[in-house]
Design a protein around this motif. Structure first.
Motif, short mmCIF file in Angstrom:
data_model
loop_
_atom_site.label_atom_id
_atom_site.label_comp_id
_atom_site.label_asym_id
_atom_site.label_seq_id
_atom_site.Cartn_x
_atom_site.Cartn_y
_atom_site.Cartn_z
N LEU A 252 0.85 -1.18 0.00
CA LEU A 252 0.00 0.00 0.00
C LEU A 252 0.89 1.23 0.00
N GLY A 253 0.72 2.09 -1.00
CA GLY A 253 1.47 3.34 -1.06
C GLY A 253 0.74 4.42 -0.28
N LEU A 254 1.39 4.95 0.77
CA LEU A 254 0.71 5.87 1.68
C LEU A 254 1.55 7.12 1.93
N PRO A 255 0.92 8.28 2.02
CA PRO A 255 1.65 9.48 2.48
C PRO A 255 1.75 9.45 4.00
N ALA A 256 2.88 9.90 4.52
CA ALA A 256 3.07 9.92 5.97
C ALA A 256 2.45 11.16 6.60
N SER A 257 1.93 12.07 5.78
CA SER A 257 1.34 13.30 6.29
C SER A 257 0.23 13.77 5.36
#
Length: 307
Positions: A252-257
């Motif tokens: 899963l590609g996720l932004p940390a913010s």
């Protein structure tokens, strides 16, 4: 008054899907785009938070361009033999800790022909992988592989580039890294691969891991890829990805913010309580790919989702 039966029914979903996290060997991140603010590559590996780190980015290649690294203020003149970008010690430090170090490619990157793709593969092999060159921009350490981050659509020959790179695993000099294997990874904009640039490449079946950018860098046409609070829709999307994408592992590609997400940022507590309990049941689940080390430091995102 709420009856005991209603209370049990309310708790049933939580009992079926207890909160779940990921371990450090299931977290991948990007490093290189925030200069001194994100620390050195070695310091990123020393955190013990990541299994892979993608050095971002090689931004110019193909169609006669002079390949160029963009690592912000980490180093200068990275395309020349006078580069101050020698990271061999850092790369080896990471690899000795079992962390794969990949080169992320993306930026200005149109390939003009199959021969052009072959020439780019030769450049990558000689300058970052197991080949030889007098102008290796990161020094003589051997990276573990290449991470494709191709955002533009309908660009041909990336399937050819993947094939040419993969062929190095079949040569007598295939010891491209400390693991003896050249890994291929890709970040694919949702929805599922089709006739797009990366879709054709991914469908070769040569990629060891693919991350689906499910909640950032997405366009208004791809809202079905955002998590909108409906776990049923998300599960259906996940099952489609794991069924259709021929890669070893799906991330899963996720932004940390939320500051780096156009929309669809998934808070860590929601990820642990609603999404990870479902997706971790799949044999295809590899982990999460977080953008980026810098933003992860700011928010502590991976600390919050770790087991």
């Amino acid at each position: 008054m709420v009856s005991s039966t209603m209370f049990i029914l309310f708790l049933a979903p939580l009992l079926l899907f207890p909160a779940s996290g990921v371990s450090s060997d299931q977290v991948v991140t990007y490093w290189g785009q925030n200069g001194d603010e994100e620390g050195t590559l070695a310091s990123a590996c020393a955190t013990g938070k990541y299994a892979h780190i993608n050095i971002a980015f090689l931004t110019d290649f193909g169609s006669g361009r002079v390949p160029r690294l963009n690592l912000t203020s980490h180093c200068s003149n990275p395309t020349t033999t006078n580069s101050t970008c020698n990271m061999s010690d850092d790369i080896r430090f990471c690899q000795k800790r079992g962390i794969k170090v990949m080169l992320a490619i993306g930026g200005s990157y149109a390939l003009s022909s199959r021969d052009d793709a072959k020439n780019v593969s030769i450049y990558l092999w000689n300058n970052f992988l197991g080949g030889r060159s007098e102008s290796r921009p990161l020094g003589n350490a051997v990276l573990d592989g290449i991470q494709f981050m191709i955002q533009q659509q309908d660009l041909p020959y990336y399937d050819d580039l993947a094939k040419f790179l993969s062929n190095y695993n079949n040569t007598s000099s295939s010891s491209s890294s400390s693991t003896g294997k050249l890994y291929l990874g890709a970040a694919h904009p949702c929805p599922t691969p089709g006739g797009t640039s990366m879709g054709r490449a991914i469908n070769t079946g040569l990629f060891d891991f693919v991350s689906i950018q499910s909640s950032y860098y997405s366009t208004t046409n791809n809202r079905q890829c955002d998590y909108n609070g409906n776990i049923g829709e998300f599960v259906n999307s996940w099952e489609t990805w794991t069924t259709m994408i021929p890669a070893g592992k799906i991330y899963l590609g996720l932004p940390a913010s939320p500051q780096v997400a156009q929309r669809g940022f998934i808070p860590a507590d929601v990820l642990k309580s609603e999404i990870l309990p479902v997706v971790t049941k799949s044999a295809r689940f590899g982990g999460v790919m977080v953008w980026s080390k810098f933003w992860d430091d700011k928010t502590g995102y991976t600390d919050q989702i770790n087991i």
